[in-house]
Each structure stands twice: as structure tokens, then as C-alpha cells.
Scaffold this motif. Structure first.
Motif, short mmCIF file in Angstrom:
data_model
loop_
_atom_site.label_atom_id
_atom_site.label_comp_id
_atom_site.label_asym_id
_atom_site.label_seq_id
_atom_site.Cartn_x
_atom_site.Cartn_y
_atom_site.Cartn_z
N PHE A 1 -95.12 91.80 -30.49
CA PHE A 1 -94.52 90.74 -29.68
C PHE A 1 -93.42 90.02 -30.45
N ALA A 2 -93.61 89.84 -31.76
CA ALA A 2 -92.61 89.14 -32.56
C ALA A 2 -91.30 89.91 -32.65
N MET A 3 -91.35 91.22 -32.49
CA MET A 3 -90.13 92.03 -32.56
C MET A 3 -89.38 92.06 -31.24
N LEU A 4 -89.84 91.31 -30.24
CA LEU A 4 -89.20 91.31 -28.93
C LEU A 4 -87.72 90.91 -28.99
N PRO A 5 -87.33 89.86 -29.72
CA PRO A 5 -85.90 89.53 -29.76
C PRO A 5 -85.03 90.64 -30.33
N LEU A 6 -85.51 91.30 -31.39
CA LEU A 6 -84.73 92.40 -31.94
C LEU A 6 -84.64 93.55 -30.94
N ALA A 7 -85.73 93.83 -30.23
CA ALA A 7 -85.69 94.88 -29.21
C ALA A 7 -84.72 94.52 -28.09
N PHE A 8 -84.68 93.24 -27.74
CA PHE A 8 -83.72 92.79 -26.71
C PHE A 8 -82.29 93.04 -27.15
N VAL A 9 -81.98 92.69 -28.40
CA VAL A 9 -80.62 92.90 -28.90
C VAL A 9 -80.26 94.38 -28.87
N MET B 1 -81.60 96.81 -26.97
CA MET B 1 -81.51 97.29 -25.60
C MET B 1 -80.24 96.81 -24.92
N ALA B 2 -79.84 95.57 -25.20
CA ALA B 2 -78.60 95.06 -24.61
C ALA B 2 -77.40 95.87 -25.09
N ALA C 1 -75.00 87.35 -29.02
CA ALA C 1 -76.35 87.24 -29.59
C ALA C 1 -76.62 88.39 -30.55
N GLY C 2 -76.15 89.58 -30.22
CA GLY C 2 -76.32 90.72 -31.13
C GLY C 2 -75.61 90.53 -32.44
N VAL C 3 -74.38 90.01 -32.40
CA VAL C 3 -73.64 89.74 -33.63
C VAL C 3 -74.36 88.67 -34.46
#
Length: 500
Positions: A11-19, A21-22, A213-215
């Protein structure tokens, strides 16, 4: 416990996965169009210049104050140490509000650096002072016996032993600079976080906000990598307690004492005098009209509710990882623990954008609910709970837990009835630290909170956005009053760890 720890780490890796996937969904042509443009270069330049100017100044102030309060005969050293830490009780955007109220034309890079140094230098002072307290004075005595002057002893013997504390504090300051929104929005200094927030408001999590956000996420990971590779591999531990006597206090002399007192007083006036005087001025100007008890009590109640629920949920989520780090350390455990630290280093706005995208696509009933806000708090503040909780669990003997199980208790009953009782002080510190962070959190709460939800921070921001500084003053005062006892707890905890 291991299964629960893996679930929390995933669950904690969700933000990195979002970046990731985006970026995949956008494709390289759109990424190149949105990232490789002058605006992004300007934001990157502003952010890097801000870090390059602010971090060294924070290190200079934090290390100097640590040495003055721990190793010199500065009059009132204990009081000065309290005053150095006290700015932590004032949210960074309240510091900015105070300075903008004092000088409305104050905006740009150098005001941003000034307010950032005032708000974040305690993050350098606390670990540096703790490290100075634990150093063995024999090493300095040997250096002086070989002919080194006090200044040379500090540079060659003391300062290298502060490297881990300085590097860790500098990383914390740099990550705060990347994540901060309110401070720089009021100062009108553009960074990645302010630009992402503006893009989100204009395009509702469109591709431009996602690419920025990715940068920003890549910049955070670059800072983590830089700190890990430059920290060095020198050994700082020692076997035994070292010298039993306390460290020697250096005599400053009359001119140096007066200069040090003047500098300490000046910084205290800037960091505490300006915010408190400005608040007092606006409260006096607004009179009783700004004390709208119904609105203020509603915001206070919602802040307490979100802070308490978020702190308890975050501490509960930290229990599995803290438990296996103490009871079953392994390479997998280190990887799981590290994933939480890496994910929580991302700014709150990246976490919020990730939860917005996930809830809209896969769990729309959770979009803009209190539960989503609490999940954001877990992602952002899990390491704060993990550090204190792990220290508390380390003090619980595993033998007592085994005895409880031999008497018929289930593993869960033994954990709750025995181990967690010993870990209660550490858990209480975890709850207090996370609560302090939630009280002062702004960005994720603004983006994720449901309609009608207003915390002290968001209500304060709403008033300042309307240039109604008098009406914003009571909310700022309430945040400071809530943060003061928890900041005192953080100060005393650092002293206890340092052996005082």
C-alpha cells in the motif's frame, strides 16, 4: 505479522505506482511535450536553487546553536535550546503568513529562503545536539594534547562525527522544501508543489499535473539516493560507554559571548517574535468579531477527530513492520521497512494525486471521503510512527511473550496483553508525533477532504486566500497552542535519547 507488513508495504508503494502508471499511460510523446518545456526548467531551477541556498544555511545555524548550547558556557544555554526548537510548533505557512503580513511586498527567492531557514533549521539542531551530547570527549582531549587548537579540533574531530546527523537533517529539510506548498504560495515563489496544485485546480488531475508530480517524485528519489551515497561508511559507534565524565565546556570570552547572545536573540526575534507579534496585532485589530466560536470550535473538533483517528490508524499500520524489525530482522524486513521510508518521502500532493486517481478509477465511493484522507495520512506519516514504536517494542522481552503463549494465550492475545503494554510509551510517542504532523498538514487535506470538512489548517488557508488576515489569526493561534506540548515532547524525547 509478515503478511500484514507486506500488505502495508504494498500500500505504501501506491504513490510510486501512480507515477509510473501515469507515465506509461501518457506515452513518451506527451511526456516529452509536458516535461521538456521552459516552465518545467524554470520550476526545476527555482527548486534546486532554493535547496542549495536553504540547506547550508540551516546546517550552519543548527550546528552552531548545537555547539553553543552543548559545548560552550553560553549564559542560559537550556533556555536557548528550547527557543531554537520552539519554531517547530509554528507551521511553516504560518511563518510565511506572519512575514507577508509584516511586509506585503515580500516575495521571491530570498524571502522564501529566509522563512524556510527560520521554519526548518530545528531539524538540523535536534540531531546535531543529540550527537554532540553523546561524543566521547577523550578524542578531543587527545587532539588538543597533540597541539591542535580548539577550532581545528572541532573541524577535524567533532564535525566529522556529526556527519550522519547533519546528512539526515539536511535530507529532512530538503524533502520539506520539495513538499511545502503554503509557505511558498504566500511568498509567491513558484516551486513544483505550487505548480502541481495550480494545475490540479485548473485541470482536475490532468496529464500536466501528473507529469509534474512524476518529476517531483524523481527529485525526491534523487535526494534519497544522494544522501545514501554521500553519507559515507565510516564507523561512528564505540564499544563501552566512553569517558565517564561530561564533555568539557569551552569558555567563549566576553566579546564572543556578547556576539553569540546577540545572534541568538536576533534569530529568536525573527523565528518567534515576528509570528507572535503579527498574530497579536491581527487579533487586536480584529477584536471579538474574529472569534467566531461556532466555526472555530467546528474546525477544532474536526482537526482533533482527523488527528486522533489518523494517528491511531498510522500507529496501528506501523505495528507489523515494527514487530518484525525487532523480532525477526532479515533482508526482507529491511526491504519492507525501506519501502515505507521511500514512499513517505514523496510530497503530500503526489500522495493526494495518487489517491484521487485510484479512488476515481477503482473505488469511486471512497473519493473525497474521510477514509481517503486518513489513508493519505498513513502513507505520509508512517515512518514517524515506526521509529518510536520500534524503539518501544525493542524494550519488550520476547521471553514474557513466550510465557504468555505457554499459559494458553493466543499469539494475538500475547502481543496485545504483554508486548504492546511494554511498548505503550513508544506507541504514545508515535501517536503524538503523527498527530502533530496531521494538525499542520495542508496540501493533502485540501485536495482530498470531503465538502464541508474544515480543519484549522484548511480554514486558516481559506481566510488567507481571501486576504482576511485578521480572521485567519485565531486559527493560526489554535494550531500553535495544539503543537506546543507535542513539540515539547519531541524536544524532551531527543534529550532522553541523547542521555540527558
Amino acid at each position: 505479522m509478515l503478511a500484514a507488513a507486506i500488505l502495508v508495504a504494498v500500500f505504501a508503494m501506491l504513490p510510486l505506482a501512480f507515477v509510473a502508471m501515469a507515465a506509461i499511460q501518457a506515452g513518451f510523446p506527451l511526456i516529452a511535450k509536458l516535461v521538456f518545456r521552459p516552465r518545467v526548467a524554470e520550476l526545476l531551477y527555482n527548486t534546486l536553487l532554493l535547496i542549495a541556498l536553504t540547506v547550508p544555511l540551516c546546517v550552519l545555524h543548527g550546528v552552531t546553536m548545537a555547539w553553543l548550547t552543548e559545548r560552550s558556557d553560553l549564559p542560559g544555554r537550556r533556555w536557548w535550546s528550547l527557543l531554537v526548537v520552539a519554531p517547530l510548533a509554528i507551521p511553516a505557512f504560518v511563518h510565511s503568513y506572519a512575514w507577508v503580513s509584516l511586509a506585503p511586498s515580500l516575495h521571491g527567492l530570498f524571502p522564501a529562503v529566509l522563512v524556510s531557514v527560520i521554519a526548518y533549521s530545528p531539524f538540523i539542531y535536534l540531531p546535531a545536539a543529540a550527537a554532540l551530547r553523546r561524543l566521547d570527549p577523550v578524542l578531543e582531549d587527545v587532539a588538543e594534547s597533540l597541539g591542535d587548537r580548539p577550532a581545528t579540533v572541532f573541524l577535524r574531530v567533532v564535525l566529522p562525527q556529526l556527519r550522519v546527523a547533519i546528512w539526515g537533517g539536511s535530507l529532512l529539510v530538503a524533502l520539506h522544501l520539495l513538499a511545502e506548498y503554503g509557505l511558498f504560495a504566500l511568498i509567491r515563489f513558484d516551486t513544483f508543489t505550487t505548480a502541481i496544485f495550480d494545475q490540479f485546480q485548473s485541470s482536475f488531475s490532468g496529464p500536466a499535473a501528473n507529469m509534474l508530480a512524476g518529476v517531483l517524485a524523481l527529485a525526491c528519489l534523487a535526494l534519497l539516493t544522494l544522501e545514501a551515497t554521500t553519507r559515507g561508511s565510516a564507523r561512528y559507534a564505540r564499544i563501552g560507554a566512553g569517558s565517564p565524565r561530561p564533555p568539557r565546556q569551552y569558555r567563549l570570552g566576553a566579546p564572543a559571548t556578547l556576539f553569540a547572545l546577540a545572534c541568538c536573540a536576533a534569530f529568536t526575534a525573527l523565528s518567534l517574535g515576528v509570528p507572535l507579534a503579527t498574530l497579536g496585532q491581527w487579533l487586536a485589530a480584529g477584536g471579538l468579531a474574529v472569534w467566531r466560536s461556532d466555526e472555530l470550535l467546528l474546525c477544532l473538533g474536526q482537526t482533533m477527530l482527523l488527528g486522533t483517528a489518523g494517528a491511531l490508524l498510522t500507529t496501528a499500520a506501523a505495528i507489523p513492520i515494527a514487530w518484525i524489525s525487532v523480532r525477526a530482522p532479515s533482508r526482507l524486513q529491511r526491504m519492507l521497512e525501506g519501502s515505507n521510508y521511500v514512499a513517505s518521502a514523496l510530497p503530500g500532493i503526489v500522495v493526494a494525486l495518487a489517491l484521487v486517481s485510484v479512488t476515481i478509477k477503482f473505488a469511486q465511493p471512497l473519493y473525497q471521503t474521510v477514509f481517503t484522507v486518513l489513508l493519505a495520512y498513513v502513507l505520509m506519516f508512517l515512518p514517524r510512527a515506526l521509529v518510536s514504536l520500534r524503539a518501544g517494542l525493542a524494550q519488550a522481552p520476547v521471553e514474557l511473550e513466550n510465557i504468555a503463549r505457554s499459559l494458553g494465550r493466543s499469539p494475538l492475545q500475547a502481543l496485545c496483553g504483554v508486548t504492546l503494554r511494554f511498548a505503550a510509551p513508544g506507541a504514545a510517542a508515535s501517536v503524538a508525533l503523527v498527530f502533530l504532523a496531521i494538525v499542520n498538514e495542508l496540501t493533502a487535506t485540501l485536495l482530498l477532504s470531503p465538502s464541508g470538512t474544515a480543519t484549522l489548517a484548511t480554514a486558516f488557508w481559506s481566510k488567507t486566500s481571501e486576504i482576511d488576515y485578521a480572521a485567519a489569526a485565531p486559527y493560526a493561534l489554535m494550531m500553535i497552542l495544539l503543537s506546543l506540548p507535542l513539540t515539547g515532547l519531541l524536544y524532551h524525547q531527543s534529550k532522553r535519547v541523547a542521555g540527558r
